[in-house]
Scaffold this active site. Structure first.
Site, PDB file in Angstrom:
ATOM      1  N   ILE A   1       2.773 -11.161   0.147  1.00  0.00           N
ATOM      2  CA  ILE A   1       4.030 -10.490   0.091  1.00  0.00           C
ATOM      3  C   ILE A   1       4.355 -10.248   1.622  1.00  0.00           C
ATOM      4  CG2 ILE A   1       5.015  -8.097  -0.293  1.00  0.00           C
ATOM      5  CD1 ILE A   1       3.249  -8.122  -2.958  1.00  0.00           C
TER       6      ILE A   1
ATOM      7  N   ILE B   1       6.337  -0.631   0.763  1.00  0.00           N
ATOM      8  CA  ILE B   1       6.628  -1.150  -0.364  1.00  0.00           C
ATOM      9  C   ILE B   1       5.119  -1.482  -1.121  1.00  0.00           C
ATOM     10  CG2 ILE B   1       8.574  -2.322  -0.125  1.00  0.00           C
ATOM     11  CD1 ILE B   1       5.488  -4.139   0.319  1.00  0.00           C
TER      12      ILE B   1
ATOM     13  N   ARG C   1       1.505   0.932  -1.419  1.00  0.00           N
ATOM     14  CA  ARG C   1       0.955   1.855  -2.238  1.00  0.00           C
ATOM     15  C   ARG C   1       1.012   3.041  -1.338  1.00  0.00           C
ATOM     16  NH1 ARG C   1       1.092  -0.496  -6.122  1.00  0.00           N
ATOM     17  NH2 ARG C   1      -0.533  -1.176  -7.584  1.00  0.00           N
TER      18      ARG C   1
ATOM     19  N   GLU D   1       3.082   9.200  -7.800  1.00  0.00           N
ATOM     20  CA  GLU D   1       4.438   8.933  -8.491  1.00  0.00           C
ATOM     21  C   GLU D   1       4.057   9.384  -9.905  1.00  0.00           C
ATOM     22  OE1 GLU D   1       4.579   4.771  -7.906  1.00  0.00           O
ATOM     23  OE2 GLU D   1       4.572   4.683  -6.042  1.00  0.00           O
TER      24      GLU D   1
ATOM     25  N   HIS E   1       9.832   3.161  -6.953  1.00  0.00           N
ATOM     26  CA  HIS E   1       8.618   1.876  -7.159  1.00  0.00           C
ATOM     27  C   HIS E   1       9.377   0.812  -8.036  1.00  0.00           C
ATOM     28  CE1 HIS E   1       4.167   1.019  -7.546  1.00  0.00           C
ATOM     29  NE2 HIS E   1       4.783  -0.093  -7.485  1.00  0.00           N
TER      30      HIS E   1
HETATM   31  C1  8YV Z   1       4.327  -2.554 -11.063  1.00  0.00           C
HETATM   32  C2  8YV Z   1       2.901  -2.991  -8.889  1.00  0.00           C
HETATM   33  O1  8YV Z   1       4.983  -1.286 -10.912  1.00  0.00           O
HETATM   34  O2  8YV Z   1       2.179  -4.897  -9.238  1.00  0.00           O
HETATM   35  C3  8YV Z   1       1.923  -4.069  -8.657  1.00  0.00           C
HETATM   36  O3  8YV Z   1       0.704  -3.642  -8.186  1.00  0.00           O
HETATM   37  O4  8YV Z   1       2.803  -1.864  -8.417  1.00  0.00           O
HETATM   38  C4  8YV Z   1       3.961  -3.115  -9.461  1.00  0.00           C
HETATM   39  O5  8YV Z   1       4.705  -4.383  -9.396  1.00  0.00           O
HETATM   40  C5  8YV Z   1       3.227  -2.094 -11.722  1.00  0.00           C
HETATM   41  O6  8YV Z   1       2.203  -2.759 -11.588  1.00  0.00           O
HETATM   42  C6  8YV Z   1       3.716  -1.964 -13.145  1.00  0.00           C
HETATM   43  O7  8YV Z   1       2.640  -1.460 -13.936  1.00  0.00           O
END
Ligand code: 8YV
Length: 316
Positions: A155, A230, A232, A261, A279
């Site tokens: 990412i 973006i 945690r 959250e 999120h």
């Molecule tokens: C999702 C995320 O909101 O992929 C992740 O780690 O935090 C997000 O893509 C989440 O996993 C949905 O459950």
């Protein structure tokens, strides 16, 4: 063979939950009003667990599932999974990398634009009718400014590519310099913050990165700087962030993730130099469907004796 029993510990979209229910005996732990009862009645049979990226899975829950074989995470982040415990018990842990990379990187760019070019504020300016009275504020050109990326994984790299295309300079920090990467490596996070106009948090969450972005890092980022997260919420010391914004230590913040959250620290809600998103990094139909397919495909592969599609690196 009877359908394997699977426990579901997070809210799942129908395009994942319906196919799961068709192939597995699903137990909805997330919505259950009597969780101990569910565990007492079904715990001995459960062989799979499905959770979200941000879901915290306590070891006590796993202790109540003696036949558990696999945790399939609907998300790329598995910071809520007790990985050492899983290794000791020989549990497999799978996640959904790659399919969400572009969407999450897009959100980081969105937050850079919304904070740096003041788009969120400018939009409020139009809606409130202020434009009828005066012209909009000038902002600062993004081209030529430095984005420091904390965590140059898949990412982080996709964010770098996008911001580079906008003419920004990219530097990064992480555990080590990455071969074949032309961005400048800055080993120390504080030093990276000091030279960044935007400090972009893109590393995994979990104990190793908890509160990594602390008051010292924020003070190094300084008034010229904006923090973008973006990844945690746990990676930033949130009370320190609120204070740094309140007393003007840093210039602004663009946040898609938070420590608790969906609760957002109240003082942030009133700040004009802060952009808040709920999120939404991976929240497109296409990507969530691809994540759902991968989440189920991992379970299917495991229970059919085929190789897993993704296994977290710590257990590979
Ligand atoms: C999702 C995320 O909101 O992929 C992740 O780690 O935090 C997000 O893509 C989440 O996993 C949905 O459950």
């Amino acid at each position: 063979m009877p359908a394997p029993d699977v426990i579901v510990t997070a809210p799942l979209p129908p395009f994942l939950y319906e196919p799961l229910k068709a192939d597995y005996r699903c137990h909805d732990y997330y919505q259950s009003s009597h969780k101990p009862g569910l565990l007492a009645a079904e715990g001995q049979r459960i062989r799979g667990l499905v959770q979200g990226g941000g879901t915290v899975t306590p070891t006590e829950l796993l202790d109540a599932l003696p036949k558990l074989e696999i945790i399939s995470v609907f998300g790329v982040g598995y910071d809520g999974v007790p990985v050492d415990y899983c290794r000791r018990r020989g549990l497999k842990v799978t996640n959904t990398p790659d399919v969400l990379t572009d969407d999450v990187a897009d959100v980081a760019v969105g937050l850079v634009l919304m904070t740096g070019r003041g788009f969120a504020k400018a939009e409020r300016f139009v809606r409130s009718g202020e434009w009828e009275k005066k012209g909009p504020e000038l902002t600062t050109k993004l081209g030529g400014r430095t984005a420091g990326i904390l965590g140059l994984g898949r990412i982080g790299k996709a964010i770098g590519q996008r911001l580079e295309a906008m003419g920004m300079k990219i530097a990064y920090t992480g555990r080590k310099a990455q071969p074949g990467v032309h961005y400048r490596y800055v080993p120390d996070l504080k030093a990276l913050a000091a030279e960044s106009d935007f400090l972009i948090v893109a590393c995994p969450g979990g104990p190793a990165t908890k509160n990594l972005v602390n008051a010292d890092v924020l003070s190094a980022l300084g008034k010229k700087g904006t923090i973008v997260n973006i990844a945690r919420g746990s990676i930033i010391d949130e009370p320190a962030l609120v204070k740094a914004l309140q007393d003007g230590t840093i210039g602004g913040a663009g946040l898609d993730v938070f420590a608790d959250e969906p609760h957002v620290p109240r003082p942030l809600l009133a700040m004009d130099n802060v952009v808040l998103l709920p999120h939404v990094g991976s929240a497109t139909n296409e990507t969530r469907k691809a994540m759902g397919d991968l989440c189920k495909a991992n379970l299917d592969a495991w229970f059919a004796g085929r190789p897993l599609l993704t296994l977290i690196p710590e257990l590979a």
